[in-house]
Design a protein around this motif. Structure first.
Motif, PDB file in Angstrom:
ATOM      1  N   ARG A   1       0.848  -1.202   0.000  1.00  0.00           N
ATOM      2  CA  ARG A   1       0.000   0.000   0.000  1.00  0.00           C
ATOM      3  C   ARG A   1       0.878   1.245   0.000  1.00  0.00           C
TER       4      ARG A   1
ATOM      5  N   ALA B   1     -23.961   3.502   8.455  1.00  0.00           N
ATOM      6  CA  ALA B   1     -23.501   2.443   9.351  1.00  0.00           C
ATOM      7  C   ALA B   1     -24.562   1.375   9.613  1.00  0.00           C
TER       8      ALA B   1
ATOM      9  N   ASP C   1     -20.350   0.953   3.541  1.00  0.00           N
ATOM     10  CA  ASP C   1     -19.014   1.311   4.000  1.00  0.00           C
ATOM     11  C   ASP C   1     -18.480   2.545   3.291  1.00  0.00           C
ATOM     12  N   LEU C   2     -17.718   3.347   4.035  1.00  0.00           N
ATOM     13  CA  LEU C   2     -17.061   4.514   3.438  1.00  0.00           C
ATOM     14  C   LEU C   2     -15.595   4.135   3.226  1.00  0.00           C
TER      15      LEU C   2
ATOM     16  N   HIS D   1     -20.012 -10.476  14.758  1.00  0.00           N
ATOM     17  CA  HIS D   1     -20.265  -9.917  13.427  1.00  0.00           C
ATOM     18  C   HIS D   1     -19.320  -8.745  13.155  1.00  0.00           C
TER      19      HIS D   1
ATOM     20  N   ARG E   1     -16.600  -8.635  10.101  1.00  0.00           N
ATOM     21  CA  ARG E   1     -16.505  -7.589   9.069  1.00  0.00           C
ATOM     22  C   ARG E   1     -15.133  -6.937   9.076  1.00  0.00           C
TER      23      ARG E   1
ATOM     24  N   GLY F   1      -4.498   2.920   6.305  1.00  0.00           N
ATOM     25  CA  GLY F   1      -4.812   1.597   5.781  1.00  0.00           C
ATOM     26  C   GLY F   1      -5.607   0.744   6.759  1.00  0.00           C
TER      27      GLY F   1
ATOM     28  N   MET G   1     -17.967   0.823  13.144  1.00  0.00           N
ATOM     29  CA  MET G   1     -18.981   1.492  13.972  1.00  0.00           C
ATOM     30  C   MET G   1     -19.985   0.451  14.432  1.00  0.00           C
TER      31      MET G   1
ATOM     32  N   GLY H   1     -23.061  -0.725  16.652  1.00  0.00           N
ATOM     33  CA  GLY H   1     -24.222  -0.277  17.414  1.00  0.00           C
ATOM     34  C   GLY H   1     -24.759   1.057  16.955  1.00  0.00           C
ATOM     35  N   MET H   2     -25.898   1.423  17.506  1.00  0.00           N
ATOM     36  CA  MET H   2     -26.563   2.653  17.099  1.00  0.00           C
ATOM     37  C   MET H   2     -25.950   3.832  17.808  1.00  0.00           C
TER      38      MET H   2
ATOM     39  N   ALA I   1      -9.819  10.021   7.205  1.00  0.00           N
ATOM     40  CA  ALA I   1     -10.143   8.692   6.685  1.00  0.00           C
ATOM     41  C   ALA I   1      -9.763   8.600   5.209  1.00  0.00           C
ATOM     42  N   HIS I   2     -10.055   9.641   4.471  1.00  0.00           N
ATOM     43  CA  HIS I   2      -9.840   9.604   3.032  1.00  0.00           C
ATOM     44  C   HIS I   2      -8.376   9.527   2.674  1.00  0.00           C
TER      45      HIS I   2
ATOM     46  N   GLU J   1      -6.673   6.400   3.765  1.00  0.00           N
ATOM     47  CA  GLU J   1      -7.378   5.166   3.406  1.00  0.00           C
ATOM     48  C   GLU J   1      -7.763   4.364   4.639  1.00  0.00           C
TER      49      GLU J   1
ATOM     50  N   ASP K   1     -10.819   2.858   6.296  1.00  0.00           N
ATOM     51  CA  ASP K   1     -12.182   2.559   5.899  1.00  0.00           C
ATOM     52  C   ASP K   1     -13.101   2.598   7.102  1.00  0.00           C
ATOM     53  N   ILE K   2     -14.317   3.107   6.882  1.00  0.00           N
ATOM     54  CA  ILE K   2     -15.305   3.193   7.947  1.00  0.00           C
ATOM     55  C   ILE K   2     -16.409   2.192   7.645  1.00  0.00           C
ATOM     56  N   LEU K   3     -16.482   1.141   8.445  1.00  0.00           N
ATOM     57  CA  LEU K   3     -17.440   0.062   8.225  1.00  0.00           C
ATOM     58  C   LEU K   3     -18.524   0.096   9.291  1.00  0.00           C
ATOM     59  N   GLY K   4     -19.764  -0.070   8.881  1.00  0.00           N
ATOM     60  CA  GLY K   4     -20.854  -0.111   9.830  1.00  0.00           C
ATOM     61  C   GLY K   4     -21.224  -1.541  10.187  1.00  0.00           C
ATOM     62  N   ILE K   5     -21.889  -1.675  11.319  1.00  0.00           N
ATOM     63  CA  ILE K   5     -22.347  -2.992  11.771  1.00  0.00           C
ATOM     64  C   ILE K   5     -23.826  -2.885  12.093  1.00  0.00           C
ATOM     65  N   PHE K   6     -24.625  -3.771  11.535  1.00  0.00           N
ATOM     66  CA  PHE K   6     -26.035  -3.803  11.894  1.00  0.00           C
ATOM     67  C   PHE K   6     -26.407  -5.203  12.316  1.00  0.00           C
TER      68      PHE K   6
END
Lengths: 376, 434
Positions: A107, A304, A309-310, B181, B185, B336, B341, B343-344, B356-357, B360, B362-367
């Motif tokens: 990377r 979320a 995903d972002l 979970h 992820r 990298g 994230m 929970g609510m 974040a950008h 790099e 990454d922002i991942l959500g969990i439901f």
């Protein structure tokens, strides 16, 4: 043997561009000398030109811009065997350290010690490519096959951004993709998406750009986003939802696309990212490519809690060879990229005009300004 | 009487089994308006089991419904039984069910997806648009929660329990599933470093799952020292960090400290400002300092790493939902890396997205979760069996307070919204046993 002084375009302050002479260093082991022939101009070049800064990055000494380049080898340094004088090459202008954990895991684009030509991030600044000749490591020069022109060689850099975004997205073929922004980066993201057999909806505030995109096969459908400027966060999110609805109702092949598999966000505009969140389906991805305000207010739960995903995309890594191959292969799914090169300027003395044109939306003849190339 | 060939919808009822019976149920009618009522329940239909609910854990979303009759943007529009973290006993078996016997002890996965949409077919059934999740006001009519004496539930979503797994531990399989979970992820590589923000039940279990999945360093943080100590002493995490409360109060009821100019260290409680009185950039700077503190805790000695090693953890699990914690998460994660994230949380957040950008991250959500229960039960089976390797801390110990009988539900909900009880003891998981 080539002369050791070359002419270069050097920025001394906002809009203060001068042509100066520079000493070319003698070639170190592994370096080659490249006569830069074609250079595309990009948003960051324009920012530096207009403001002598790029967001939080301030220019600290005179700087040569340009990083989307291709040229011809004019000399090779000690130990260089893979390239020879006369070879046309596309230049990968970022030099990572090669030793940190990120470099070692591939990377290298996010290497902390990255020195990227034309960026004021590192100091002394790594000078850009808008000069007659530069010395560059052979390892970062990629030979162009005969079938790929030097102009297309200059496009390899922005195409790499699009390819890196596609790599990070890792989408299955046949996905539905929303591209926000129909400038050069957006169009190239759309192009790569078409190569990956996706259905592409492209959106922009500029009607001509999106029409261009569909007309020339960069996208399957287009959407013109109204230029609203809502003020409160509630209004902004309401507007974003409206845009998302419009995206979902856009038809490809007679059918409304619905929520998209992924969104390639190429504008950096906050409201676009908000719209992306509402338009992308559960389990999808938003590729953050465009650079805008470093701080953004987002309906983050809407992302979320649907596992949207972002995913950040910063420049590229390990893309040049594949892009060159794509260009050489004449893949029928790839739109005609020559349509993207809309204006050309020749000679160092016209570089400033190239910059002025690149900042416009249309030229004097009413043609779109998409990618301006400075030729030397 | 054979079922009619034309009415395929009619449940297959054997003669004599169609009498409904009455059960008691805890039913929420409005904010804090919890009533004990009787309901009728039919015999279990095809594919269903009738479960006598034994133990139900209370979670944040239950508490939210209890207090506000709403959870985030979701408002309840009819009486609703709460509860979704449950285990119980099979008391009746519907037609076309195999593999279960009366008396079987089971854990309940209470979300029923459609099973046919494209997202279900791809295995991410937690995201099914037609998901019906007990105790959630999302679907209408509301799918009633498990705080009822008995419920009919599809056998496919009931999991038999090994003998040594208690009803309480089985009820905790639900929040454990969320944690599992999240780690599924995030996919941290073995030997990774992880940071967990928030040491409530979800944070604790997420930290444990991070260790389980091979993270060699798991730092957990919270404003509550008791929770952090619990986490580290019981082995949920390898390191703990107590966040100075002053930095996280948005409604400052605690004493106001005056800001000192220049470099103030967050650990010196006299030199920081409450988050609310700082400008947004001040908040970001504060988050950066916090992140640096957290990372420093678990760094190897300077002699072992080179100076330009990337600062930051490989993965950060954000389990508080608070905006300032998202800031900290972004600053604490290496380029990298990933921020998960869990929970609510606060639905609209202002974030330093360029962090974040450009790096790099990454922002991942969990439901919720999908495909976790069987694995979680297997994990409970190997708990304490291996002398080496990570041992999942006791889930039973996480149950700090038990309430007996549905009539005690109100007390359970009131306590579940607190972090310590009247005696100053830690409140982790409150359960209702029926």
């Amino acid at each position: 043997m080539a002369a050791q002084t070359v002419k270069a375009s050097v920025l001394h302050g906002a809009k203060d561009m001068r042509i100066e002479e520079r000493q070319l260093p003698s070639l170190a082991a592994g370096d080659v000398e490249v006569a830069v022939k074609a250079t595309g101009l990009c948003g960051s070049d324009l920012h530096y030109f207009h403001h002598y800064r790029n967001g939080d990055i301030l220019v600290r000494e005179p700087i040569t811009l340009g990083h989307e380049s291709a040229g011809i080898i004019t000399a090779v340094g000690p130990g260089v065997t893979a390239l020879k004088v006369g070879d046309p090459v596309a230049l990968e202008v970022g030099q990572p350290c090669g030793q940190c954990a990120l470099c070692l895991e591939g990377r290298y684009n996010i290497c902390r010690e990255m020195r990227f030509r034309s960026s004021a991030k590192s100091y002394p600044h790594a000078q850009g490519t808008l000069q007659e000749r530069i010395a560059h490591p052979a390892a970062w020069c990629h030979r162009l096959p005969e079938s790929v022109s030097l102009e297309f060689g200059a496009l390899v850099e922005p195409l790499s951004v699009a390819q890196h975004a596609a790599d990070r997205a890792g989408l299955p073929t046949g996905s539905t993709i929303l591209v926000l922004g129909a400038g050069a980066v957006g169009l190239l993201c759309a192009a790569i998406s078409k190569v990956n057999k996706a259905k592409v909806v492209i959106a922009d505030i500029n009607e001509d750009r999106v029409r261009f995109a569909v007309e020339h096969g960069f996208a399957d459908a287009s959407l013109v986003v109204p230029m609203k400027r809502p003020e409160t966060i509630a209004d902004k999110l309401e507007f974003a939802k409206e845009v998302a609805e419009a995206v979902k109702n856009t038809k490809v092949g007679g059918e409304a696309v619905g929520e998209v598999t992924a969104t390639f966000e190429c504008t950096g505009v906050e409201s676009c990212l908000q719209s992306a969140i509402y338009a992308t389906g559960p389990g999808g991805k938003i590729m953050i490519i465009g650079m805008g305000n470093p701080i953004q207010t987002l309906p983050i739960s809407a992302a979320a809690l649907r596992e949207v995903d972002l995913v950040g995309v910063f420049r590229y890594a390990n893309t040049y060879p594949r892009i060159i191959e794509l260009l050489a292969s004449k893949n029928p799914l790839l739109p005609d990229l020559s349509k993207l090169i809309t204006q050309r300027y020749t000679g160092l003395e016209n570089i400033e005009k190239a910059f002025e044109m690149a900042a416009k939306v249309k030229d004097d003849e009413g043609n779109l300004v998409l990618k301006v190339i400075a030729q030397l | 009487m054979a079922p009619s060939a034309t009415s395929e919808d009619a449940p297959m009822q054997l003669p004599g089994f169609s009498k409904p019976s009455t059960i008691s149920a805890s039913v929420l009618h409005g904010p804090r308006d919890l009533r004990l009522e009787t309901r009728t329940i039919t015999e279990p239909g095809p594919g269903e089991l009738q479960i006598a609910v034994n133990t139900t854990g209370i979670c944040g979303s239950d508490v939210s419904y209890y207090k506000k009759f709403a959870n985030g943007d979701l408002c309840a529009c009819m009486p609703l039984s709460l509860g979704h973290e449950s285990s119980g006993t099979v008391v009746s078996i519907g037609p076309m069910v195999s593999g279960f016997a009366i008396g079987d002890r089971v854990a309940l996965e209470v979300g029923i997806p459609c099973g046919q949409c494209s997202i279900c077919r791809k295995g991410r059934y937690n995201l099914c648009k037609k998901m019906r999740f007990r105790s959630s006001a999302k679907s209408v009519p509301h799918f009633q929660g498990t705080l009822q004496e008995r419920i009919n539930h599809p056998a496919a979503w009931c999991y038999k329990l090994p003998e040594h797994v208690s009803f309480a531990a089985a009820a905790l399989l639900e929040p454990l599933s969320v944690a599992l979970h999240a780690v599924n992820r995030a996919l941290p590589a073995p030997g990774s470093s992880a940071l967990v923000l928030g040491a409530g039940t979800v944070g604790l279990l997420t930290a444990a799952m991070a260790r389980q999945s091979g993270c060699s360093v798991v730092t957990i943080t919270d404003v509550d020292a008791g929770r952090v100590n619990y986490a580290v002493s019981k082995g949920f995490a390898t390191h703990g960090y107590v966040v100075p409360r002053s930095l996280h109060t948005s409604s400052s009821s605690s004493s106001i400290f005056t800001a000192s100019s220049g470099a103030s260290t967050p650990l010196d409680s006299g030199a920081t400002s409450p988050a609310s009185s700082l400008s947004f950039h001040g908040q970001l700077d504060s988050a950066k300092l916090l992140a640096a503190e957290m990372i420093a805790l678990s760094k190897p000695p300077p002699s072992l790493i080179s100076e330009d090693e990337d600062e930051g953890v490989d993965v950060t699990f954000e389990c508080t939902g608070k905006e300032v914690c998202m800031h900290t998460a972004l600053y604490a994660t290496r380029p990298g890396g990933k921020v998960i994230m869990v929970g609510m949380g606060t639905p609209i957040q202002t974030l330093p997205l360029s962090v974040a950008h450009l790096r790099e991250i990454d922002i991942l959500g969990i439901f919720r979760y999908s495909n976790t229960y069987a694995t979680a039960i297997r994990m409970l089976c190997s708990q304490n069996s291996a002398p080496g390797g990570f041992n999942l801390p006791s889930l039973d110990d996480m149950v700090t307070h038990r309430f007996k009988g549905l009539a005690s539900a109100k007390g359970a909900f009131e306590l579940a919204s607190r972090t310590s009880d009247n005696d100053g003891n830690l409140v982790l998981k409150v359960v209702i046993e029926t």
